[in-house]
Design a protein around this motif. Structure first.
Motif, PDB file in Angstrom:
ATOM      1  N   ALA A 112      15.682 -48.349 -50.955  1.00  0.00           N
ATOM      2  CA  ALA A 112      14.990 -48.527 -52.794  1.00  0.00           C
ATOM      3  C   ALA A 112      15.783 -48.607 -53.396  1.00  0.00           C
ATOM      4  N   ASN A 114      16.236 -47.437 -57.735  1.00  0.00           N
ATOM      5  CA  ASN A 114      15.494 -47.491 -59.230  1.00  0.00           C
ATOM      6  C   ASN A 114      17.048 -47.338 -59.855  1.00  0.00           C
ATOM      7  N   ASP A 119      13.719 -52.384 -60.651  1.00  0.00           N
ATOM      8  CA  ASP A 119      13.313 -52.092 -59.465  1.00  0.00           C
ATOM      9  C   ASP A 119      14.225 -52.776 -58.608  1.00  0.00           C
TER      10      ASP A 119
END
Length: 321
Positions: A112, A114, A119
Motif C-alpha cells: 500500500a 500513500n 493511494d
C-alpha cells in the motif's frame, strides 16, 4: 493492469535516470508501472549547477538504448536534462510529477503506497531516490540564515558579493571559480589540508592557480565556527578569523533519506548502507527494491548513473523470475 487503475505491477519512487531506466525495463516486460516523483523530471539533475559538466561521457549516461548526442567531449547539465526529457517522451513513460510518497506498507503479497495526492497498491516497489535531497549540515550557529545554501545553481546571484565557499571537492571548486568570474570576492574554507583528490582534472590547474595568485583566498585545515548576518567566524591554523560575508555556499555533501528508508521497513545497519541483495537489488522486504545511488548509503561516490543503470535489468529480471 487490474480493474483498480491505481494498482500496478511495479511502482517506482523517483524519476531520475535510474528510475526512468526501471520504468523502461518494466514496459519492455509488459509490466504495468507508474513513477512517482516529488519534484520535476530528473529533479536532482535539474537542481545541479546550471553550467555543470559531467565527469562521464554521454555514452555512459544513456538509458533505454537511446543515443545521447553531444558535440562536447563530456555533456553538461542542460544537455542531460533535455536528453532525459526526450527519453521520457520517446517511451511515453507514465510519470506523476510533484507528488510525494509518504509511506510504503507491506500488505500481504502487495504494497500500500500513500502519497501527497492519492493511494496506490503495487506488487513491487522500487526506491530510486538518489542522495541529493538531504544535505550534510555543518551544525554551526547561523547555518539556518537565508544567506546560507547547500545547493549552488547560478553564479550571477553572487556578482560583486563577499562569498564564502565551504568544501573543496568538485561542487565547491566549481562554485568558487564560477562566482569568482562573476566578480565575487571568494573565500574557500576546507577541512582537509588540500583540494579534493577527485577534482576534475581539467579544473584542478585553474583553481590551484587562482589560489596561488591570491585571486581566491583558501583556508585549509580550517572550519566554520559561526555564521553571522554580515560575517563568518572561521577557525584556521593561524587562529580564529572574522571574514566579511554576504553569502555562504556550503558544498558539504549529501546523503540518502535514511528516515524514509527506515519508515519503509528497510534495514540500515551501523554502516548506514541499506540491506539488499546485490544480485537482485531486493531489500530485506520481499518485493521492495533499491536502484541507483541510494544503494550506497553514506558512500555517495560509490555508485553513479553509468554503473547503476544495470540495476533496472536486474530488478525486472528478478520480478519476472
Amino acid at each position: 493492469m487490474s480493474e483498480n487503475h491505481n494498482h500496478y505491477d511495479v511502482l517506482i519512487i523517483g524519476a531520475g535516470p535510474i528510475g526512468m531506466a526501471c520504468a523502461i525495463e518494466a514496459k519492455k516486460a509488459n509490466l504495468s508501472y507508474i513513477i512517482i516523483e516529488k519534484g520535476a523530471l530528473v529533479n536532482s539533475l535539474f537542481n545541479y549547477p546550471v553550467f555543470m559538466t559531467f565527469f562521464s561521457t554521454s555514452q555512459r549516461l544513456e538509458i533505454g538504448g537511446v543515443p545521447f548526442v553531444t558535440i562536447n567531449p563530456k555533456p553538461n547539465r542542460n544537455e542531460a536534462v533535455e536528453y532525459y526529457r526526450r527519453v521520457a517522451g520517446k517511451f511515453d513513460l507514465h510519470i506523476n510529477l510533484f507528488e510525494t510518497v509518504n509511506q510504503v506498507t507491506k500488505n500481504g503479497d502487495s504494497f500500500a503506497v500513500n502519497t501527497s495526492k492519492t493511494d496506490y497498491t503495487a506488487k513491487n516497489v522500487i526506491v530510486a531516490t538518489g542522495f541529493y535531497d538531504v544535505p550534510l549540515l555543518m551544525n554551526v550557529k547561523g547555518e539556518e540564515l537565508p544567506k546560507v545554501t547547500h545547493y549552488y545553481k547560478d553564479p550571477h546571484l553572487y556578482a560583486f558579493q563577499n562569498v564564502l565557499v565551504v568544501g573543496a571537492n568538485n561542487s565547491g571548486v566549481d562554485a568558487a571559480l564560477e562566482t569568482y568570474r562573476k566578480g565575487a570576492n571568494v573565500t574557500m574554507v576546507v577541512r582537509s589540508a588540500e583540494l579534493g583528490k577527485n577534482v576534475k582534472y581539467w579544473v584542478r590547474p585553474d583553481i590551484e592557480n587562482r589560489i596561488k595568485e591570491g585571486e581566491i583566498t583558501a583556508y585549509f585545515d580550517s572550519e566554520v565556527l559561526e555564521i553571522k548576518p554580515n560575517e563568518v567566524i572561521v577557525k584556521t591554523p593561524a587562529g580564529v578569523k572574522t571574514i566579511p560575508n554576504d553569502f555562504v555556499i556550503a558544498m558539504t555533501g549529501y546523503q540518502p533519506d535514511f528516515n524514509m528508508l527506515r519508515k519503509f521497513g528497510i534495514d540500515l545497519p551501523d554502516s548506514l548502507c541499506p540491506a539488499y541483495n546485490d544480485e537482485t537489488m531486493e531489500t530485506n522486504v520481499k518485493g521492495l527494491y533499491l536502484a541507483g545511488v541510494v544503494c550506497g548509503g553514506m558512500d555517495t561516490h560509490k555508485l553513479f548513473i553509468e554503473n547503476s543503470r544495470i540495476h533496472a535489468e536486474m530488478i525486472v529480471k528478478n520480478i519476472l523470475g
